[in-house]
Scaffold this active site. Structure first.
Site, short mmCIF file in Angstrom:
data_model
loop_
_atom_site.label_atom_id
_atom_site.label_comp_id
_atom_site.label_asym_id
_atom_site.label_seq_id
_atom_site.Cartn_x
_atom_site.Cartn_y
_atom_site.Cartn_z
N GLU A 136 -8.95 -13.83 -1.02
CA GLU A 136 -8.01 -13.98 0.16
C GLU A 136 -8.62 -15.10 1.18
O GLU A 136 -10.00 -14.95 1.36
CB GLU A 136 -8.18 -12.54 1.21
CG GLU A 136 -7.18 -12.81 2.46
CD GLU A 136 -6.71 -11.50 2.88
OE1 GLU A 136 -6.43 -10.66 2.15
OE2 GLU A 136 -6.93 -11.66 4.29
N ASP A 186 2.80 1.97 3.27
CA ASP A 186 3.67 1.04 3.92
C ASP A 186 4.86 1.37 3.37
O ASP A 186 5.78 1.26 4.32
CB ASP A 186 3.27 -0.39 3.12
CG ASP A 186 1.79 -0.91 3.35
OD1 ASP A 186 1.07 -0.58 4.21
OD2 ASP A 186 1.50 -1.73 2.57
N HIS A 230 0.95 -1.28 0.11
CA HIS A 230 0.08 -0.04 0.06
C HIS A 230 0.79 1.27 0.11
O HIS A 230 1.96 1.11 0.49
CB HIS A 230 -0.91 0.06 1.29
CG HIS A 230 -1.61 -0.88 1.63
ND1 HIS A 230 -1.23 -2.22 2.06
CD2 HIS A 230 -3.18 -1.15 1.71
CE1 HIS A 230 -2.17 -3.07 2.34
NE2 HIS A 230 -3.40 -2.47 2.15
N GLU A 262 -10.99 -7.09 -4.29
CA GLU A 262 -10.72 -7.98 -3.21
C GLU A 262 -11.78 -8.06 -2.17
O GLU A 262 -12.02 -7.22 -1.28
CB GLU A 262 -9.19 -7.74 -2.42
CG GLU A 262 -8.94 -8.81 -1.24
CD GLU A 262 -7.45 -8.35 -0.60
OE1 GLU A 262 -6.56 -7.72 -1.24
OE2 GLU A 262 -7.46 -8.79 0.52
N HIS A 287 -10.55 -13.82 4.20
CA HIS A 287 -11.86 -13.23 4.02
C HIS A 287 -13.03 -14.13 3.44
O HIS A 287 -14.11 -13.89 3.84
CB HIS A 287 -11.83 -12.14 2.79
CG HIS A 287 -10.61 -11.29 3.09
ND1 HIS A 287 -10.20 -10.18 2.14
CD2 HIS A 287 -9.99 -10.93 4.12
CE1 HIS A 287 -9.37 -9.34 3.00
NE2 HIS A 287 -9.23 -9.85 3.89
C1 XUL Z 1 -7.09 -6.41 4.70
C2 XUL Z 1 -6.66 -6.89 3.60
C3 XUL Z 1 -5.54 -5.74 2.62
C4 XUL Z 1 -5.78 -6.14 1.34
C5 XUL Z 1 -5.03 -4.80 0.64
O1 XUL Z 1 -7.92 -7.57 5.21
O2 XUL Z 1 -6.63 -8.20 3.19
O3 XUL Z 1 -4.33 -5.83 3.06
O4 XUL Z 1 -4.97 -7.15 1.06
O5 XUL Z 1 -5.58 -3.77 0.82
CO CO Z 2 -5.69 -8.99 1.39
#
Ligand code: XUL
Ligand code: CO
Length: 443
Positions: A266, A102, A99, A230, A269
């Site tokens: 993810e 970061d 990001h 995402e 998630h």
């Molecule tokens: C948060 C997450 C983030 C994204 C990028 O849960 O997964 O780090 O991958 O913003």
């Molecule tokens: Co992520």
């Protein structure tokens, strides 16, 4: 001078090795089918978890011992770049992700933030000239700063929408400068806390407007990276609009965006959304929308996004099965959006964690590849649905039936035969493929 002086380049030593700083299963140049493991797996290191995070949680301060902690501000940002490329090189990581915040601290003004970013991006670009590690994706952090409390593209404040647009504009420029393969949108605060104060229709329309403007700008500057959404159902928002693949896909379809985006799936998630990792990969895949993966795992006993490094071999096998069925991830990769535990605070743990994740996916790759070669699920599934390739089933598929015809057919049925789903047998078979993936590498 280095930051991880006690650690040499991590080599593949095979399953018998007892060296904790060696790969036991991930053998980058070993061919699995027509590609090497390195080409299949396209591993990526997440900058935020590995170089920026300090281990703080809502109940306690940071714990991480990091050789760059003695610096602050831009000096620390520069030290992190040096450390990052040392770690990438020692792991021979093909990719990394970050990001904006970061890599460079935010300034007092947006202009100052841009300047900080420009300095660090220039430094990263210099390192990339001699490094083999490439940028998988970058993104803009639009969730940490208090200005984003009501969201970014879905905020109630037009000024914040504009600010977010500026950050993504800059992010696309940075992505182009560093040759990013993708650009990620994770809507951390794109959702709501209560409907009592929320104009959901306006927020969703604005999110679509935002994405269209991002696409226009990417075209304008000839940014060729793949756009990725995402999905995540909650945390930090109570309800996030990009809840899961199915919800996000219908959003993209409604706003005529589906041909310009894919999904970054993810694992943790998926489980927060009440799905398995493979469900999300599968849903994306069958819709032609599987773009990339944030490789991690949750904890079944905890209901939040724990972002553990992936070590569950059953899950990596089923994930690799989906990825192989997708014929790979294209421009995407397996990004370790994963953090060492708060009490794994040594710099060495960063290596142990990545080695564990890389080995776990290598085993998953081997097992899944063999399962596909032997078509164990394919054969079972095609047999299970055989009734749709002949007789009335074939007519249904070919559109040659209607309710009249089906009713007439059903009235003529005496006994309807059903076959077992055999889940337990299939699970046992997968176990034996997993064990074989181990024994193959032992010989
Ligand atoms: C948060 C997450 C983030 C994204 C990028 O849960 O997964 O780090 O991958 O913003
Ligand atoms: Co992520």
């Amino acid at each position: 001078m280095g930051y991880f002086n006690n650690i040499n380049r991590i080599q593949y030593e095979g399953a018998q090795s007892t060296n904790p700083f060696a790969f036991k299963y991930y053998n980058p140049n070993e061919k699995i089918g027509h590609k090497t493991m390195k080409e299949h797996l396209r591993f990526s290191v997440a900058y935020w978890h590995t170089f920026t995070a300090d281990g703080a949680d809502p109940f306690g301060a940071g714990t991480m011992i990091r050789p760059w902690s003695e610096y602050s501000g831009m000096d620390q940002a520069k030290a992190r770049v040096e450390a990052a490329f040392e770690l990438f090189d020692k792991l021979d990581a093909p990719f990394f992700c970050f990001h904006d915040v970061d890599i460079a601290p935010e300034g007092e003004t947006l202009k100052e933030s841009y300047n900080n970013l420009d300095t660090i991006v220039k430094m990263i670009k210099d390192y990339m000239k001699t490094s083999s590690t490439k940028l998988l994706w970058n993104t803009a952090n639009m969730f940490t700063h208090p200005r984003f409390t009501h969201g970014a593209a879905t905020t109630s404040e037009a000024d914040v929408f504009a600010y977010a647009a500026a950050k993504v504009k800059k992010g696309l420029e940075v992505g182009k400068e560093l040759g990013a393969e993708n650009y990620v949108f994770w809507g951390g605060r794109e959702g709501y806390e209560t409907l009592l104060n929320t104009d959901m229709k306006l927020e969703l329309d604005n999110l679509a407007r935002f994405f269209h403007m991002a696409l226009d700008y990417a075209n304008e500057i000839n940014f060729t990276g793949q756009f990725l959404i995402e999905p995540k159902p909650k945390e930090p928002s109570k309800h996030q609009y990009d809840f899961d693949v199915a919800t996000s896909l219908s959003f993209l379809q409604k706003y005529d965006l589906q041909n310009h985006f894919k999904f970054n799936i993810e694992a943790n998630h998926a489980t927060l959304a009440g799905h398995t990792f493979e469900h999300e990969l599968h849903t994306a895949r069958i819709n032609g929308m599987l773009g990339s993966v944030d490789a991690n795992q949750g904890d079944t006993l905890l209901g939040w996004d724990t972002d553990e490094f992936p070590t569950d071999l059953y899950s990596t096998t089923l994930a690799m099965y989906e990825i192989l069925k997708n014929d790979g991830l294209g421009k995407g990769g397996l990004n370790f959006d994963a953090k060492v535990r708060r009490n794994s605070f040594d710099p060495d743990d960063l290596f142990h964690a990545h080695i564990a994740g890389m080995d776990s996916f290598a085993i998953g790759l081997k097992a899944a590849h063999q399962m596909l070669e032997d078509r164990i699920l394919e054969n079972f599934i095609s047999d299970r649905y055989r009734s749709f390739s002949e007789g009335i089933g074939k007519e249904i598929i070919e559109g040659k039936t209607d309710f009249h015809k089906l009713e007439k057919y059903a009235l003529g049925l005496n006994d309807i035969e059903t076959k077992s789903g055999r889940m337990e047998k299939l699970k046992a078979e997968i176990n034996s493929y997993l064990l074989n993936a181990f024994s193959n590498v032992r010989v």
